[in-house]
Motif scaffolding. Structure first.
Motif, PDB file in Angstrom:
ATOM      1  N   LYS A  91      -2.660  11.071   0.176  1.00 49.17           N
ATOM      2  CA  LYS A  91      -3.136  10.599   1.484  1.00 49.17           C
ATOM      3  C   LYS A  91      -3.557   9.128   1.372  1.00 49.17           C
ATOM      4  O   LYS A  91      -3.752   8.616   0.279  1.00 49.17           O
ATOM      5  N   GLY A  92      -3.696   8.495   2.522  1.00 45.45           N
ATOM      6  CA  GLY A  92      -4.287   7.153   2.544  1.00 45.45           C
ATOM      7  C   GLY A  92      -3.340   6.032   2.143  1.00 45.45           C
ATOM      8  O   GLY A  92      -3.788   4.965   1.735  1.00 45.45           O
ATOM      9  N   ASN A 107       0.815  -1.223   0.000  1.00 42.65           N
ATOM     10  CA  ASN A 107       0.000   0.000   0.000  1.00 42.65           C
ATOM     11  C   ASN A 107       0.847   1.271   0.000  1.00 42.65           C
ATOM     12  O   ASN A 107       0.745   2.117   0.887  1.00 42.65           O
ATOM     13  N   GLU A 118       0.517   3.849   3.112  1.00 35.84           N
ATOM     14  CA  GLU A 118       1.450   3.554   4.223  1.00 35.84           C
ATOM     15  C   GLU A 118       2.806   4.204   3.985  1.00 35.84           C
ATOM     16  O   GLU A 118       3.665   4.213   4.864  1.00 35.84           O
TER      17      GLU A 118
END
Ligand code: ADP
Length: 193
Positions: free
Chosen positions: A77-78, A26, A80
């Protein structure tokens, strides 16, 4: 946040393997080459300036790519973390990246380096040229210049990150993408452990 760098000479498979790493962990995959090609395609002033440099196999100025990267760190954003592909490419960029991350209380997590010999760079890029049609893949002379640029300006980063204990190398000369991908993901697992 994690800040991974996928490193290696042109044609080593950075972009190809970045996709698998991005999905598994991610991460936001940031390729400065792709960002620059998007600027060229959109006909921006930045793209106009960058085009001649890129098409001849030369680097664009550090400040140009650094601004693009800093903007993405602010916007995205969002995830890891980030997977930096094709950046940093000079010692100046590596030092500025350390500064930029330091100001955010962050640091480079690890460098995953894909290693292939120069002879294989030509072979891989010739293959890619037929598929992607990039202007900087089109002639042996330009490819040779990119290899030269890699050795003189980018290779010193191996020492820079080795001294920080962050440099990890994969033999990326396997004959299939799958074989090389398995080696890259095995190394990522070791780093993450
Ligand atoms: P490759 O995958 O073949 O290494 P990239 O897509 O990463 O190619 O980069 C293509 C070109 O974009 C480079 O040859 C260079 O001209 C320019 N470029 C990309 N990243 C940088 C960077 N960090 N600094 C300066 N120029 C860059």
């Amino acid at each position: 946040m994690k800040y991974y760098i996928i490193f290696g000479p042109p044609g080593a498979g950075k972009g190809t393997h970045a996709v698998a790493i991005r999905e598994k962990y991610n991460l936001c995959h940031l390729s400065t080459g792709e960002l620059l090609r998007a600027e060229i395609a959109a006909g921006t002033e930045l793209g106009l300036h960058a085009k001649a440099l890129i098409d001849n196999g030369n680097l664009v100025p550090d400040s140009v790519v650094e601004k693009m990267i800093a903007k993405k760190f602010d916007e995205v954003k969002g995830v890891e973390g980030f997977l930096l592909d094709g950046f940093p490419r000079t010692l100046g960029q590596a030092e500025d990246l350390d500064k930029l991350l330091g100001e955010r209380g962050e640091s480079v997590t690890a460098v995953v380096s894909l290693m292939i010999p120069d002879s294989m760079v030509h072979e891989r890029i010739r293959h890619r040229a037929a598929i992607e049609g990039r202007a900087d893949d089109a002639s042996d002379e330009i490819i040779e210049n990119r290899i030269k640029t890699y050795h003189s300006q980018t290779e010193p980063l191996i020492d820079f990150y080795s001294k920080q204990g962050k440099y990890h190398e994969v033999d990326a000369t396997g004959s299939t993408i799958e074989e090389n991908r398995a080696r890259v993901l095995a190394l990522m697992e070791k780093i993450e452990a």
